[in-house]
Design a protein around this motif. Sequence first.
Motif, PDB file in Angstrom:
ATOM      1  N   GLN A   1       2.572  -5.214  14.579  1.00  0.00           N
ATOM      2  CA  GLN A   1       3.738  -5.828  13.946  1.00  0.00           C
ATOM      3  C   GLN A   1       4.569  -4.774  13.225  1.00  0.00           C
ATOM      4  O   GLN A   1       5.808  -4.780  13.303  1.00  0.00           O
ATOM      5  CB  GLN A   1       3.290  -6.918  12.976  1.00  0.00           C
ATOM      6  CG  GLN A   1       4.441  -7.617  12.260  1.00  0.00           C
ATOM      7  CD  GLN A   1       3.948  -8.694  11.304  1.00  0.00           C
ATOM      8  OE1 GLN A   1       2.766  -9.032  11.289  1.00  0.00           O
ATOM      9  NE2 GLN A   1       4.854  -9.209  10.489  1.00  0.00           N
TER      10      GLN A   1
ATOM     11  N   GLU B   1       8.464  -3.574  13.822  1.00  0.00           N
ATOM     12  CA  GLU B   1       9.436  -3.566  12.734  1.00  0.00           C
ATOM     13  C   GLU B   1      10.065  -2.183  12.569  1.00  0.00           C
ATOM     14  O   GLU B   1      11.265  -2.068  12.258  1.00  0.00           O
ATOM     15  CB  GLU B   1       8.760  -4.001  11.436  1.00  0.00           C
ATOM     16  CG  GLU B   1       8.347  -5.472  11.418  1.00  0.00           C
ATOM     17  CD  GLU B   1       7.601  -5.844  10.157  1.00  0.00           C
ATOM     18  OE1 GLU B   1       7.350  -4.936   9.320  1.00  0.00           O
ATOM     19  OE2 GLU B   1       7.253  -7.027   9.997  1.00  0.00           O
TER      20      GLU B   1
ATOM     21  N   ASP C   1      14.051  -1.560  12.778  1.00  0.00           N
ATOM     22  CA  ASP C   1      14.777  -1.008  11.631  1.00  0.00           C
ATOM     23  C   ASP C   1      15.661   0.176  12.017  1.00  0.00           C
ATOM     24  O   ASP C   1      16.673   0.445  11.345  1.00  0.00           O
ATOM     25  CB  ASP C   1      13.783  -0.577  10.540  1.00  0.00           C
ATOM     26  CG  ASP C   1      13.137  -1.765   9.850  1.00  0.00           C
ATOM     27  OD1 ASP C   1      13.686  -2.883   9.981  1.00  0.00           O
ATOM     28  OD2 ASP C   1      12.086  -1.578   9.212  1.00  0.00           O
TER      29      ASP C   1
END
Length: 271
Positions: free
Chosen positions: A112, A116, A120
Amino acid sequence: MAAQCLQLAWVARWTKEKEVLGRISRSSAIADLRREGVQSRIMGFSIIPTTTLPPAHTSLRLCLQQRQNPPACTPCPRVLLFSATAHHRICHMKRPRISDFKHQMFRSTAMQLAKEFLVDDPRALAEKGIDVERIRYEPIAQEALEQCYLWGSEAQLYPWEDIPGWKNRDGKAFDLSLWYDRELCGLCFATPKSSTLSIKVVLLEGKPDVTHPLKGEVAGLVLIAISRYARMLKLSEIEIFEPDPGAVQWYQYLGFDFDDQRRLVIAVNEA
């Protein structure tokens, strides 16, 4: 005399009612046992009533740990008689450990966090025409195995089908399949084993088709997830285990280098 006859009649009636109730109770108990017997035969054991309570134990788990056959637990007034096969299956099954659940959580979190990280800062991959939203990190499941078998003769054909067995024997192992939408682009298996220093990348393979959307990016994307997992385990290095000589230069491009012991490693904070 009349009172005595009345008393005898009452005793006779009470005795007869007791016998009737006893037969009803026994019939009900037998019916219950038969119903339970059908269920128990499905599970591989039989239930037999016993007149005396078995020795007390705090739990069935304790009985199984003591390898009793049959296991005996109060307050149940029945004894579970296991067949040899069922007893071995129950008593000798692998019990999940707390650490297994902890590392499973670590693996999921690492994937996860890797996703992310890409979301980002998507610019570097976007310049190459890669939409980071379509990249997926998943464990190696049956769907991944079925797709990698279709990679063709150019694939290395590592023993990916053995990964489930390896994971069962190694609770800290990290397995990963890298996807772009529904297309499998890479597979990886890494493990620290008993090391407190490094996690070893044992197997790493990308799809040999030069047209797949993550060509040239598989190793870098996989290392993002491995580095997150390594940090959770408080490890300081990622090591390439027995690297293919033809791939050493590519790993060095990603930041790996040989240490004094000729291990191809990179610091976790640099990956």
